[in-house]
Design a protein around this motif. Structure first.
Motif, PDB file in Angstrom:
ATOM      1  N   ALA A 120      11.047   9.698  13.162  1.00 50.63           N
ATOM      2  CA  ALA A 120      11.921   8.532  13.239  1.00 50.63           C
ATOM      3  C   ALA A 120      11.692   7.759  14.536  1.00 50.63           C
ATOM      4  O   ALA A 120      11.696   6.517  14.546  1.00 50.63           O
ATOM      5  CB  ALA A 120      13.379   8.964  13.135  1.00 50.63           C
ATOM      6  N   PHE A 121      11.488   8.482  15.654  1.00 55.84           N
ATOM      7  CA  PHE A 121      11.204   7.807  16.924  1.00 55.84           C
ATOM      8  C   PHE A 121       9.916   7.000  16.832  1.00 55.84           C
ATOM      9  O   PHE A 121       9.859   5.846  17.292  1.00 55.84           O
ATOM     10  CB  PHE A 121      11.092   8.846  18.042  1.00 55.84           C
ATOM     11  N   VAL A 124      10.555   3.909  14.503  1.00 57.41           N
ATOM     12  CA  VAL A 124      11.380   2.881  15.125  1.00 57.41           C
ATOM     13  C   VAL A 124      10.643   2.216  16.285  1.00 57.41           C
ATOM     14  O   VAL A 124      10.769   1.009  16.509  1.00 57.41           O
ATOM     15  CB  VAL A 124      12.717   3.490  15.588  1.00 57.41           C
ATOM     16  N   TRP A 184       7.663   2.206   9.063  1.00 59.93           N
ATOM     17  CA  TRP A 184       8.150   1.274  10.071  1.00 59.93           C
ATOM     18  C   TRP A 184       8.414  -0.148   9.566  1.00 59.93           C
ATOM     19  O   TRP A 184       9.103  -0.909  10.258  1.00 59.93           O
ATOM     20  CB  TRP A 184       7.167   1.208  11.240  1.00 59.93           C
ATOM     21  N   THR A 187      12.138  -1.449   9.579  1.00 58.39           N
ATOM     22  CA  THR A 187      12.640  -1.651  10.941  1.00 58.39           C
ATOM     23  C   THR A 187      12.068  -2.924  11.546  1.00 58.39           C
ATOM     24  O   THR A 187      12.779  -3.678  12.221  1.00 58.39           O
ATOM     25  CB  THR A 187      12.286  -0.444  11.821  1.00 58.39           C
ATOM     26  N   VAL A 230      18.613  -1.179  16.548  1.00 55.23           N
ATOM     27  CA  VAL A 230      17.593  -0.129  16.543  1.00 55.23           C
ATOM     28  C   VAL A 230      18.248   1.247  16.522  1.00 55.23           C
ATOM     29  O   VAL A 230      17.801   2.160  15.816  1.00 55.23           O
ATOM     30  CB  VAL A 230      16.672  -0.286  17.770  1.00 55.23           C
ATOM     31  N   GLN A 233      19.582   1.926  13.086  1.00 55.96           N
ATOM     32  CA  GLN A 233      18.468   2.134  12.166  1.00 55.96           C
ATOM     33  C   GLN A 233      17.819   3.496  12.369  1.00 55.96           C
ATOM     34  O   GLN A 233      17.374   4.133  11.410  1.00 55.96           O
ATOM     35  CB  GLN A 233      17.439   1.014  12.349  1.00 55.96           C
ATOM     36  N   THR A 234      17.802   3.975  13.606  1.00 52.47           N
ATOM     37  CA  THR A 234      17.175   5.268  13.892  1.00 52.47           C
ATOM     38  C   THR A 234      17.887   6.399  13.169  1.00 52.47           C
ATOM     39  O   THR A 234      17.250   7.276  12.577  1.00 52.47           O
ATOM     40  CB  THR A 234      17.183   5.540  15.409  1.00 52.47           C
ATOM     41  N   THR A 235      19.201   6.397  13.208  1.00 55.81           N
ATOM     42  CA  THR A 235      19.952   7.471  12.548  1.00 55.81           C
ATOM     43  C   THR A 235      19.738   7.460  11.038  1.00 55.81           C
ATOM     44  O   THR A 235      19.766   8.514  10.396  1.00 55.81           O
ATOM     45  CB  THR A 235      21.451   7.336  12.861  1.00 55.81           C
TER      46      THR A 235
END
Length: 315
Positions: A120-121, A124, A184, A187, A230, A233-235
């Motif tokens: 996820a990191f 994003v 990605w 995002t 952001v 969206q990450t969660t």
């Protein structure tokens, strides 16, 4: 050296009072923002339940060696028989090698959470950079980036991830890379739209008029304003990454030397647990995947509601 000289040197090393007060004000403002965010977040019961679940699962994953032992994954030293039903000694039964399913479930939490967070990191990070650059620069820069984004967006994410995981070596880092570089575009689209909205505000024009360059505007003005989006969206991406990792592992594209929830499902299928009705081998990893994905989704919805109250997400 005299005392007066030492005093002058110490005074020269201290920051100016104005700079010191500005830093103190900035820190105080950040503390107030965090406190205000937590007050709003606590009003969302679903978000609190999701956060409590994530904390519990994270603690279990961190304390796995203490809870189930470091040798619980060993095939040669398995303590039980093959596919034993749940009992007092093995609350969730055993696998085809006689290992405790509960112990494997605890160890699998480490891999699933690690893959979800890192993938996820990466997702994003790529999406944020592409979105900000495409929204800030106009003309052919934005056109090329958006066409590439659209190509990734219309292609099936799972198919691309399977293709990458197939041609590369089978390892946890391959799975992380495959998930990150294929998920990605969503995002990037969201960040680009937010960037366009931010850059239409008057203070961006004032920053340009005062001589602010592209780097200054993107890092000091645009990025802080898109970070709430952001973060939310990450969660939400983490839950999708965990599901994708489980799917790749279930298809046999994960690292066979590590224990993950998706790998447990693959092992259960190969051991014939489906046809034999050995539910204790199938249900725990499937439920664990669903619960973690649900917990991240609840946290993401709560964060999104706090950062954007207009959404009116149910509490």
């Amino acid at each position: 050296m005299t005392a007066d000289t030492n005093t002058d040197l110490d005074t020269a090393q201290l920051p100016p009072p104005a700079e010191k007060s500005a830093r103190a004000l900035a820190r105080a403002r950040k503390r107030r923002s965090v406190a205000r965010f937590w007050r709003e977040y606590r009003t969302h019961r679903s978000g609190l339940w999701g956060l409590a679940g994530l904390i519990l699962i994270a603690l279990i994953a961190i304390c796995a060696p203490l809870l189930v032992g470091a040798d619980s994954q060993s095939v040669t030293d398995a303590p039980g028989g093959a596919l034993e039903a749940p009992s007092g000694e093995f609350p969730l039964g055993t696998d085809q090698f006689g290992r405790s399913v509960l112990a494997l479930l605890v160890w699998g939490a480490r891999v699933s959470l690690t893959v979800g967070l890192l993938a996820a990191f990466l997702c994003v990070a790529i999406g944020t950079v592409v979105g900000i650059v495409a929204g800030h620069f106009r003309g052919w820069y934005s056109t090329v980036l958006m066409r590439v984004t659209d190509w990734f967006l219309v292609m099936p994410t799972l198919v691309l991830a399977i293709a990458l995981a197939t041609v590369m070596s089978r390892s946890i880092w391959t799975v992380i890379l495959a998930i990150g570089v294929t998920t990605w575009p969503t995002t990037a689209r969201l960040v680009r739209a937010q960037t366009l909205a931010v850059e239409s505000r008057p203070y961006i024009e004032r920053a340009r008029a005062l001589g602010g360059g592209h780097r200054h505007i993107m890092l000091r003005h645009v990025l802080p304003n898109v970070m709430p989006l952001v973060l939310a969206q990450t969660t939400l991406v983490i839950s999708g990454a965990i599901l994708t990792e489980a799917t790749l592992a279930f298809l046999g594209l994960g690292d066979p030397t590590i224990t993950s929830w998706g790998g447990m499902l693959q092992d259960a299928r190969e051991a014939g647990a489906v046809s034999a009705g050995d539910w204790w081998y199938l249900a725990p990893p499937g439920l664990a995947i669903a619960l973690v994905a649900l917990a991240f989704t609840l946290c993401g919805r709560a964060i999104e509601a706090v950062l954007n109250p207009k959404l009116g997400v149910a509490r």
